[in-house]
Design a protein around this motif. Structure first.
Motif, PDB file in Angstrom:
ATOM      1  N   ASP A  73      62.855  41.662  58.291  1.00  0.00           N
ATOM      2  CA  ASP A  73      62.757  42.846  57.438  1.00  0.00           C
ATOM      3  C   ASP A  73      63.068  42.507  55.988  1.00  0.00           C
ATOM      4  OD1 ASP A  73      62.033  44.465  59.542  1.00  0.00           O
ATOM      5  OD2 ASP A  73      64.111  45.040  59.979  1.00  0.00           O
ATOM      6  N   ARG A  74      64.063  41.631  55.799  1.00  0.00           N
ATOM      7  CA  ARG A  74      64.428  41.238  54.438  1.00  0.00           C
ATOM      8  C   ARG A  74      63.276  40.509  53.770  1.00  0.00           C
ATOM      9  NH1 ARG A  74      69.905  38.138  54.994  1.00  0.00           N
ATOM     10  NH2 ARG A  74      69.358  37.591  52.872  1.00  0.00           N
ATOM     11  N   LEU A  75      62.599  39.651  54.518  1.00  0.00           N
ATOM     12  CA  LEU A  75      61.458  38.927  53.958  1.00  0.00           C
ATOM     13  C   LEU A  75      60.308  39.873  53.646  1.00  0.00           C
ATOM     14  CD1 LEU A  75      61.427  35.677  56.116  1.00  0.00           C
ATOM     15  CD2 LEU A  75      62.137  35.932  53.747  1.00  0.00           C
ATOM     16  N   LYS A  76      60.087  40.822  54.524  1.00  0.00           N
ATOM     17  CA  LYS A  76      59.028  41.802  54.276  1.00  0.00           C
ATOM     18  C   LYS A  76      59.340  42.635  53.043  1.00  0.00           C
ATOM     19  CE  LYS A  76      57.482  42.226  59.042  1.00  0.00           C
ATOM     20  NZ  LYS A  76      57.444  43.083  60.225  1.00  0.00           N
ATOM     21  N   ASN A  77      60.613  43.026  52.911  1.00  0.00           N
ATOM     22  CA  ASN A  77      61.026  43.796  51.734  1.00  0.00           C
ATOM     23  C   ASN A  77      60.870  42.981  50.458  1.00  0.00           C
ATOM     24  OD1 ASN A  77      61.659  46.011  53.307  1.00  0.00           O
ATOM     25  ND2 ASN A  77      63.831  45.472  53.467  1.00  0.00           N
ATOM     26  N   LEU A  78      61.201  41.723  50.548  1.00  0.00           N
ATOM     27  CA  LEU A  78      61.036  40.844  49.386  1.00  0.00           C
ATOM     28  C   LEU A  78      59.566  40.735  49.012  1.00  0.00           C
ATOM     29  CD1 LEU A  78      62.166  38.840  47.311  1.00  0.00           C
ATOM     30  CD2 LEU A  78      61.938  37.068  49.065  1.00  0.00           C
ATOM     31  N   ARG A  79      58.725  40.526  49.994  1.00  0.00           N
ATOM     32  CA  ARG A  79      57.286  40.420  49.763  1.00  0.00           C
ATOM     33  C   ARG A  79      56.754  41.713  49.131  1.00  0.00           C
ATOM     34  NH1 ARG A  79      53.531  37.084  48.590  1.00  0.00           N
ATOM     35  NH2 ARG A  79      52.671  36.226  50.449  1.00  0.00           N
ATOM     36  N   HIS A  80      57.204  42.844  49.654  1.00  0.00           N
ATOM     37  CA  HIS A  80      56.771  44.146  49.143  1.00  0.00           C
ATOM     38  C   HIS A  80      57.208  44.333  47.688  1.00  0.00           C
ATOM     39  CE1 HIS A  80      55.429  48.250  49.352  1.00  0.00           C
ATOM     40  NE2 HIS A  80      56.632  48.689  48.958  1.00  0.00           N
ATOM     41  N   SER A  81      58.446  43.968  47.383  1.00  0.00           N
ATOM     42  CA  SER A  81      58.927  44.118  46.005  1.00  0.00           C
ATOM     43  C   SER A  81      58.229  43.140  45.065  1.00  0.00           C
ATOM     44  CB  SER A  81      60.442  43.952  45.934  1.00  0.00           C
ATOM     45  OG  SER A  81      60.805  42.636  46.265  1.00  0.00           O
ATOM     46  N   ASP A 114      55.148  42.184  45.347  1.00  0.00           N
ATOM     47  CA  ASP A 114      53.805  42.710  45.117  1.00  0.00           C
ATOM     48  C   ASP A 114      53.791  43.750  43.998  1.00  0.00           C
ATOM     49  OD1 ASP A 114      52.706  41.102  47.040  1.00  0.00           O
ATOM     50  OD2 ASP A 114      52.769  42.627  48.617  1.00  0.00           O
ATOM     51  N   LYS A 115      54.932  44.377  43.769  1.00  0.00           N
ATOM     52  CA  LYS A 115      55.017  45.408  42.740  1.00  0.00           C
ATOM     53  C   LYS A 115      55.372  44.839  41.361  1.00  0.00           C
ATOM     54  CE  LYS A 115      56.477  49.088  45.836  1.00  0.00           C
ATOM     55  NZ  LYS A 115      57.538  50.041  46.137  1.00  0.00           N
ATOM     56  N   THR A 116      55.651  43.563  41.283  1.00  0.00           N
ATOM     57  CA  THR A 116      56.076  42.962  40.013  1.00  0.00           C
ATOM     58  C   THR A 116      55.023  41.985  39.506  1.00  0.00           C
ATOM     59  OG1 THR A 116      57.192  41.129  41.090  1.00  0.00           O
ATOM     60  CG2 THR A 116      58.494  43.136  40.750  1.00  0.00           C
ATOM     61  N   LYS A 117      55.403  41.242  38.513  1.00  0.00           N
ATOM     62  CA  LYS A 117      54.512  40.250  37.908  1.00  0.00           C
ATOM     63  C   LYS A 117      54.175  39.111  38.875  1.00  0.00           C
ATOM     64  CE  LYS A 117      54.216  41.832  33.701  1.00  0.00           C
ATOM     65  NZ  LYS A 117      52.994  42.290  33.149  1.00  0.00           N
ATOM     66  N   PHE A 118      54.971  38.945  39.923  1.00  0.00           N
ATOM     67  CA  PHE A 118      54.723  37.854  40.858  1.00  0.00           C
ATOM     68  C   PHE A 118      53.364  37.957  41.525  1.00  0.00           C
ATOM     69  CE2 PHE A 118      59.431  37.682  40.890  1.00  0.00           C
ATOM     70  CZ  PHE A 118      59.580  36.356  40.516  1.00  0.00           C
ATOM     71  N   ASN A 119      52.861  39.149  41.647  1.00  0.00           N
ATOM     72  CA  ASN A 119      51.579  39.293  42.330  1.00  0.00           C
ATOM     73  C   ASN A 119      50.432  38.715  41.496  1.00  0.00           C
ATOM     74  OD1 ASN A 119      51.345  41.254  40.353  1.00  0.00           O
ATOM     75  ND2 ASN A 119      50.605  42.839  41.726  1.00  0.00           N
ATOM     76  N   GLN A 120      50.683  38.443  40.222  1.00  0.00           N
ATOM     77  CA  GLN A 120      49.650  37.885  39.353  1.00  0.00           C
ATOM     78  C   GLN A 120      49.671  36.355  39.326  1.00  0.00           C
ATOM     79  OE1 GLN A 120      50.266  39.735  35.574  1.00  0.00           O
ATOM     80  NE2 GLN A 120      50.036  41.797  36.393  1.00  0.00           N
ATOM     81  N   LEU A 121      50.660  35.759  39.969  1.00  0.00           N
ATOM     82  CA  LEU A 121      50.750  34.301  39.994  1.00  0.00           C
ATOM     83  C   LEU A 121      49.745  33.720  40.975  1.00  0.00           C
ATOM     84  CD1 LEU A 121      54.594  33.630  39.996  1.00  0.00           C
ATOM     85  CD2 LEU A 121      52.991  33.316  38.122  1.00  0.00           C
ATOM     86  N   ASN A 122      49.032  32.720  40.528  1.00  0.00           N
ATOM     87  CA  ASN A 122      48.102  31.996  41.395  1.00  0.00           C
ATOM     88  C   ASN A 122      48.321  30.507  41.193  1.00  0.00           C
ATOM     89  OD1 ASN A 122      46.675  34.190  42.539  1.00  0.00           O
ATOM     90  ND2 ASN A 122      45.626  34.477  40.591  1.00  0.00           N
ATOM     91  N   PHE A 123      48.425  29.798  42.291  1.00  0.00           N
ATOM     92  CA  PHE A 123      48.615  28.358  42.238  1.00  0.00           C
ATOM     93  C   PHE A 123      47.388  27.673  42.803  1.00  0.00           C
ATOM     94  CE2 PHE A 123      52.998  29.993  42.650  1.00  0.00           C
ATOM     95  CZ  PHE A 123      53.551  29.435  41.507  1.00  0.00           C
ATOM     96  N   SER A 124      46.931  26.655  42.120  1.00  0.00           N
ATOM     97  CA  SER A 124      45.811  25.888  42.646  1.00  0.00           C
ATOM     98  C   SER A 124      46.311  25.034  43.817  1.00  0.00           C
ATOM     99  CB  SER A 124      45.242  24.978  41.560  1.00  0.00           C
ATOM    100  OG  SER A 124      46.183  23.977  41.226  1.00  0.00           O
ATOM    101  N   ASP A 125      45.391  24.585  44.640  1.00  0.00           N
ATOM    102  CA  ASP A 125      45.776  23.720  45.762  1.00  0.00           C
ATOM    103  C   ASP A 125      46.434  22.443  45.259  1.00  0.00           C
ATOM    104  OD1 ASP A 125      44.958  25.455  47.742  1.00  0.00           O
ATOM    105  OD2 ASP A 125      42.955  24.581  47.917  1.00  0.00           O
ATOM    106  N   GLN A 126      45.942  21.940  44.154  1.00  0.00           N
ATOM    107  CA  GLN A 126      46.500  20.718  43.582  1.00  0.00           C
ATOM    108  C   GLN A 126      47.961  20.937  43.176  1.00  0.00           C
ATOM    109  OE1 GLN A 126      44.508  19.386  40.071  1.00  0.00           O
ATOM    110  NE2 GLN A 126      45.525  17.409  40.040  1.00  0.00           N
ATOM    111  N   LEU A 127      48.234  22.067  42.543  1.00  0.00           N
ATOM    112  CA  LEU A 127      49.601  22.367  42.133  1.00  0.00           C
ATOM    113  C   LEU A 127      50.498  22.592  43.343  1.00  0.00           C
ATOM    114  CD1 LEU A 127      51.584  22.797  39.853  1.00  0.00           C
ATOM    115  CD2 LEU A 127      50.863  25.180  39.748  1.00  0.00           C
ATOM    116  N   ARG A 128      49.983  23.257  44.358  1.00  0.00           N
ATOM    117  CA  ARG A 128      50.754  23.463  45.583  1.00  0.00           C
ATOM    118  C   ARG A 128      51.145  22.127  46.213  1.00  0.00           C
ATOM    119  NH1 ARG A 128      50.257  28.842  47.839  1.00  0.00           N
ATOM    120  NH2 ARG A 128      48.627  29.967  46.744  1.00  0.00           N
TER     121      ARG A 128
END
Length: 135
Positions: free
Chosen positions: A3-11, A13-27
């Motif tokens: 539940d804590r992980l789901k809540n973290l994921r949900h929060s 998604d509502k912030t600037k984190f949802n705009q972060l994209n990493f290329s496969d190379q960077l990953r």
């Protein structure tokens, strides 16, 4: 925990984190760095001392460390030479230059004593764990 992980994921998604994209190379690069950090420096130091029972160049040592799966020096071999220099300054290694200009390293008597002590301590740790598991 789920539940804590789901809540973290949900929060997130509502912030600037949802705009972060990493290329496969960077990953992949990030995962490699994480793997490197998981190698304990103590085990790396001991591996270096073990491998220098016979004279080796830094290049030979790097290849042998890779063959043992140690990737700590993979992208920055300069750290290896800094470590070797430090070991040499502290009396754990001896070095000499050959006629081709290559520097060779070998464990000193002091380094052998340190290596034997660490192996003895490792054996004692294993015995303690074994005794704990047998009870």
């Amino acid at each position: 925990m789920e539940d804590r992980l789901k809540n973290l994921r949900h929060s997130m998604d509502k912030t600037k984190f949802n705009q972060l994209n990493f290329s496969d190379q960077l990953r992949k690069k990030i995962h490699k760095r994480i793997e490197k950090q998981n190698e304990s420096k103590e085990s790396i130091y001991l591996a270096v001392l073990q491998l220098l029972a016979n004279k080796k160049t830094g290049y030979d040592l790097t290849k042998l460390l890779r063959s043992r799966g140690i990737q700590f020096f993979e992208e920055d071999e300069g750290n290896l030479f800094t470590m070797l220099h430090s070991f040499e300054q502290n009396g754990y290694l001896l070095s000499n230059w050959d006629e081709n200009g290559a520097k060779h390293y070998q464990i000193s008597r002091r380094g052998k004593n340190l290596l034997q002590q660490s192996e003895k301590n490792e054996m004692q740790k294993r015995l303690v764990v074994k005794q704990l598991l047998e009870r």
